[in-house]
Design an enzyme around this catalytic site. Structure first.
Site, mmCIF file in Angstrom:
data_model
loop_
_atom_site.group_PDB
_atom_site.id
_atom_site.type_symbol
_atom_site.label_atom_id
_atom_site.label_comp_id
_atom_site.label_asym_id
_atom_site.label_seq_id
_atom_site.Cartn_x
_atom_site.Cartn_y
_atom_site.Cartn_z
ATOM 1 N N ASP B 141 0.711 -1.186 0.064
ATOM 2 C CA ASP B 141 -0.087 0.108 0.006
ATOM 3 C C ASP B 141 0.930 1.385 -0.015
ATOM 4 O O ASP B 141 1.825 1.451 0.739
ATOM 5 C CB ASP B 141 -0.925 0.142 1.174
ATOM 6 C CG ASP B 141 -2.069 0.865 0.988
ATOM 7 O OD1 ASP B 141 -2.553 1.028 -0.079
ATOM 8 O OD2 ASP B 141 -2.716 1.301 2.363
ATOM 9 N N HIS B 148 -3.672 13.703 1.433
ATOM 10 C CA HIS B 148 -4.142 12.751 2.485
ATOM 11 C C HIS B 148 -2.999 12.984 3.577
ATOM 12 O O HIS B 148 -3.152 13.026 4.906
ATOM 13 C CB HIS B 148 -4.222 11.300 2.104
ATOM 14 C CG HIS B 148 -4.254 10.421 3.119
ATOM 15 N ND1 HIS B 148 -5.370 10.238 4.053
ATOM 16 C CD2 HIS B 148 -3.483 9.265 3.362
ATOM 17 C CE1 HIS B 148 -5.117 9.111 4.932
ATOM 18 N NE2 HIS B 148 -4.042 8.684 4.462
ATOM 19 N N GLU B 213 -10.820 4.005 3.656
ATOM 20 C CA GLU B 213 -10.019 4.693 2.828
ATOM 21 C C GLU B 213 -10.239 4.494 1.636
ATOM 22 O O GLU B 213 -10.298 3.253 0.972
ATOM 23 C CB GLU B 213 -8.407 4.455 3.327
ATOM 24 C CG GLU B 213 -7.887 4.745 4.724
ATOM 25 C CD GLU B 213 -6.416 4.956 5.010
ATOM 26 O OE1 GLU B 213 -5.721 4.217 3.909
ATOM 27 O OE2 GLU B 213 -6.051 5.536 5.886
ATOM 28 N N GLU B 215 -9.268 4.291 -2.219
ATOM 29 C CA GLU B 215 -8.137 3.848 -2.847
ATOM 30 C C GLU B 215 -8.310 3.351 -4.152
ATOM 31 O O GLU B 215 -9.486 2.756 -4.255
ATOM 32 C CB GLU B 215 -7.004 3.002 -2.088
ATOM 33 C CG GLU B 215 -6.738 3.425 -0.719
ATOM 34 C CD GLU B 215 -5.670 2.799 -0.048
ATOM 35 O OE1 GLU B 215 -4.834 2.074 -0.719
ATOM 36 O OE2 GLU B 215 -5.469 2.982 0.961
ATOM 37 N N ASP B 247 -9.208 0.257 2.067
ATOM 38 C CA ASP B 247 -8.329 -0.102 3.137
ATOM 39 C C ASP B 247 -8.929 0.327 4.389
ATOM 40 O O ASP B 247 -8.331 1.151 5.142
ATOM 41 C CB ASP B 247 -6.995 0.808 2.964
ATOM 42 C CG ASP B 247 -5.939 0.349 3.863
ATOM 43 O OD1 ASP B 247 -5.840 -0.731 4.474
ATOM 44 O OD2 ASP B 247 -4.838 1.503 3.891
ATOM 45 N N ARG B 251 -8.324 3.280 13.504
ATOM 46 C CA ARG B 251 -7.476 4.390 13.899
ATOM 47 C C ARG B 251 -6.785 4.290 15.397
ATOM 48 O O ARG B 251 -5.750 4.604 15.488
ATOM 49 C CB ARG B 251 -8.194 5.608 13.858
ATOM 50 C CG ARG B 251 -8.727 6.034 12.447
ATOM 51 C CD ARG B 251 -7.433 5.928 11.430
ATOM 52 N NE ARG B 251 -8.105 6.244 9.852
ATOM 53 C CZ ARG B 251 -7.409 5.993 8.904
ATOM 54 N NH1 ARG B 251 -6.321 5.455 9.067
ATOM 55 N NH2 ARG B 251 -8.107 6.122 7.912
ATOM 56 N N GLN B 254 -4.133 1.622 15.426
ATOM 57 C CA GLN B 254 -3.137 2.080 14.634
ATOM 58 C C GLN B 254 -2.309 2.995 15.295
ATOM 59 O O GLN B 254 -1.151 2.991 15.431
ATOM 60 C CB GLN B 254 -3.578 2.664 13.110
ATOM 61 C CG GLN B 254 -2.706 3.118 12.250
ATOM 62 C CD GLN B 254 -3.155 3.790 11.111
ATOM 63 O OE1 GLN B 254 -4.522 3.735 10.814
ATOM 64 N NE2 GLN B 254 -2.598 4.284 10.141
ATOM 65 N N LYS B 267 -4.844 -2.393 10.286
ATOM 66 C CA LYS B 267 -5.122 -2.509 8.890
ATOM 67 C C LYS B 267 -5.308 -3.764 8.309
ATOM 68 O O LYS B 267 -6.155 -4.048 7.411
ATOM 69 C CB LYS B 267 -3.810 -1.863 8.117
ATOM 70 C CG LYS B 267 -3.558 -0.549 8.220
ATOM 71 C CD LYS B 267 -4.455 0.307 7.490
ATOM 72 C CE LYS B 267 -3.607 1.821 7.431
ATOM 73 N NZ LYS B 267 -4.372 2.758 6.573
ATOM 74 N N THR B 271 -9.107 -5.933 3.744
ATOM 75 C CA THR B 271 -9.046 -4.739 2.738
ATOM 76 C C THR B 271 -9.977 -5.334 1.582
ATOM 77 O O THR B 271 -9.910 -6.575 1.218
ATOM 78 C CB THR B 271 -7.708 -4.825 2.368
ATOM 79 O OG1 THR B 271 -6.667 -4.691 3.233
ATOM 80 C CG2 THR B 271 -7.284 -3.903 1.296
ATOM 81 N N GLU B 387 -9.906 12.172 8.301
ATOM 82 C CA GLU B 387 -9.836 13.356 7.685
ATOM 83 C C GLU B 387 -11.010 14.274 7.742
ATOM 84 O O GLU B 387 -11.187 15.647 8.337
ATOM 85 C CB GLU B 387 -9.219 13.326 6.405
ATOM 86 C CG GLU B 387 -7.985 12.617 6.136
ATOM 87 C CD GLU B 387 -7.711 12.465 4.618
ATOM 88 O OE1 GLU B 387 -7.536 13.428 3.990
ATOM 89 O OE2 GLU B 387 -7.642 11.365 4.191
#
Lengths: 441, 441
Positions: B141, B148, B213, B215, B247, B251, B254, B267, B271, B387
């Site tokens: 990844d 971002h 996420e 992607e 993804d 949080r 992480q 993560k 996925t 975000e």
């Protein structure tokens, strides 16, 4: 997890005479697995078991029918072990591994009625060419030595070497499966972005700080379904066995790239594993208590058990030896740079497996878990050059007067490992060797 | 890299009538690949090509013999595409992909003499069950959106959001291949270690900060041998095609685990990828110049070319939509939370491939490269909840009055993507959907 049984009896002797040679890594109490064929032939790769300086070819044993009548579990394990990778054997699980070990131990003992039938199934290790033991689906590397984490942390943060999560989280990250290679295969010095401290911008160049990392690798057995964690108590049943692992590292690439998402090109150009995988059952006589000081916090319950505290660690003596091109010319043997032991690890194999899957991440047969650099508490037990040379500031002097901070072209690095205790048979891991080729022109 | 040719002609129409429906993702100019079978059957999975609301079953086409006589390359590509994963087709390389695309484009056009022979090879997409398009050996990844990286960096380092390496290194890390799942497969909320800011010690709990996420994922073609970098000019030939990729990220897990080796359990629990893979040739009309400001440093030569600056980016409109359980009960459609575009990416596909292999790391057919979250420069173009909600401090209000900071159980997240420009056929990616199940009890 595995009780001691007749396969561990130190008095056992094999009809393969070299298995009794003092100092052999492969007495009859060991019986590790590899994948191999006769070197220089187009024969298919197949599983084999080391005995003395020989390999018992499992495909040949299967064809010979010598182990027929030993029960379905042995037959299934033998069929799986005869394939071109050990994934199928790893998928069968601990009862099958144990049954095959017992059958092979009995078949290879002095006086076995199977000697005549099996003699034709031997192949000299000196004639063997090895492949990876498994098709590795995913490779994860941990960071289980608190001494390594502290040594490396000191280079970057002298006042605060150990991060606050270290004693809670068995830190790990995903490595690259495609570039795992087997002992003996050389690799080119990698190029990548390097940012010298005094330069305004990075440049593309061959690494100037190529390092080894002394690790063990664990191959996963049956594994777990996505979403279903593996409990600590069941975790060791998910480990087929262990080999040596050299996590080659380009420190300058790594230093520039690793923030904020971790190591990438500094690691994924090559990782070398030894061909032989020692089963956890073979290692059963070498369990050790976890090393903890009274200051260390108790781990969270999912990472804690009495068994893990008392027997979770493994007493495996490890060493790293280096032979430079000039030493080769001079007829000198490799010089030992490091002697360490895996029992100094802060986190155990079972904790690695339980933590990896606690979020539901699925482990699969043949997946590889690296322990991370197995540095011990003493300076000479540091398992990487970046630790031994204090970040490259204090070169090592070799027996012939040469000096090294990091690896040079033509250098060969050997990892070795063995287990020895009074009253128990000594068993070893064989070799994990790799030679650095010059960077691509 | 791919010149426009007759397969891109916006005037082309298919004898499959739904391919002409306004707003379809799959007109005859698209022809993406997936692996599928009839839902609820034990049929083998096989490759297929989307056309309108149908799938052209490549195994059925192969059996029909309809494409015989179109040359060896087409036949080889068809045989490879009929298998249970697209790895063999990916391994064949760009000339074979292109030949098959041209043959399928001609065969599916209005007036094709092959219509009668191929009509029996269609299967309704509504009846299809999808598998992963490829056996993914390694999944990497990246972190290609500077927006971002800046948005996330601001949450942690308000004064210094962007790290010094960002504009030099296409930052990437290894992800977990085993837990990549296909659109539609739900997953359980993961548990893991969480360290609340006001707590002295961490605890084991289900994540409270579950995020998506937005992607794109790129599947690798033939790949490179270990030690042999892929040059920038050859890099796009190594990309078979693109799909959507979510993804999923925990949080809180992480934040506690990621120092110093990067994301791991935050993560690797899941996925999600979309089933359809759009070839780079299908995307050829949607190339875009790289977005750079005059302050940005020129990349190192191995990451720079005129083609990359002028055409390296892709103009793909992306969106994220959310449907909560209550919205489902109320009969409400999913609410769009994000609209972004992949052309805002700082690094291109070709730069990702060239950088990944510059140290000799070997890429293999079916390997998956994620772009990283494709946030754009505007706040509403942010591709993740962390975000959009400024780290969870500013909840989103949904059209029915519900609020969300992070995902709740039962929430379904859709990613969608399409390309549209005046005078060019609109093509789309289909859907990438996933639903959050409650954590394991």
């Amino acid at each position: 997890m595995y009780p001691l049984n007749e396969t561990h009896d130190p008095a056992l002797q094999s009809w393969v005479e070299s298995a009794q040679q003092p100092g052999t890594d492969f007495p009859i109490q060991n019986l590790p697995f590899a994948v191999l064929r006769r070197r220089g032939t187009p024969e298919p790769f197949r599983g084999g078991v080391a005995i003395g300086d020989q390999v018992l070819d499992l495909a040949a044993v299967l064809r010979s029918g010598a182990l027929q009548g030993q029960g379905e579990l042995v037959q299934a394990a033998l069929q799986a072990g005869a394939q071109s990778s050990l994934n199928a054997l790893m998928a069968l699980g601990a009862p099958a591994w144990s049954a095959l070990r017992l059958a092979l131990s009995r078949a290879l003992r002095q006086g076995s009625a199977l000697q005549t039938g099996l003699q034709g199934c031997l192949l000299a290790q000196s004639e063997a060419e090895y492949a990876l033991p498994a098709r590795i689906g995913d490779y994860t590397d941990f960071y289980t030595s608190i001494h390594h984490a502290t040594n490396v942390g000191k280079l970057m943060r002298p006042d605060n070497p150990l991060l606050p999560n270290y004693q809670w989280v068995p830190i790990g990250y995903h490595g690259r499966a495609s570039s795992v290679i087997v002992s003996g295969q050389p690799f080119k010095r990698p190029q990548g972005q390097i940012k010298p401290p005094d330069a305004a911008t990075p440049l593309l160049a061959a690494t100037r700080r190529l390092d080894f990392e002394l690790e063990l690798g664990a191959y996963i057995g049956p594994g777990n379904a996505l979403g279903e964690p593996i409990a600590l108590a069941a975790a060791e049943q998910q480990v087929f066995g262990l080999s040596l692992l050299n996590d080659w590292s380009a420190r300058d690439l790594q230093a520039w790239e690793y923030q904020p998402l971790g190591p990438f090109l500094g690691k994924n150009f090559a990782t070398t594993v030894s061909p032989w995988v020692l089963t956890l059952e073979a290692l059963a006589p070498y369990r050790a208590p976890l090393e903890r000081s009274s200051d260390d916090p108790a781990p969270l319950p999912y990472l804690d058990s009495a068994y893990n505290r008392l027997h979770g660690a493994l007493d495996i003596e490890l060493e790293v030896a280096l032979q430079t091109p000039r030493m080769r010319e001079q007829g000198m043997e490799a010089a030992t740079l490091v002697r360490s032991n895996s029992r100094h690890s802060y986190w155990t194999l079972a904790q690695m497996v339980a933590h990896h899957s606690v979020n539901g991440c699925n482990l699969q047969p043949g997946d590889l878990l690296g322990t991370g650099t197995l540095s011990g508490p003493q300076p000479q037990q540091a398992g990487a050059l970046i630790e031994l040379t204090l970040g490259g500031r204090q070169p090592l002097t070799l027996p012939n007067g040469e000096v090294r901070t990091f690896l040079e072209d033509g250098d060969t690095v050997w990892l070795r490992g063995c287990c020895q205790r009074p009253g128990v048979a000594r068993i070893g891991f064989g070799e994990c060797a790799g030679t650095v080729l010059p960077a691509r022109a």
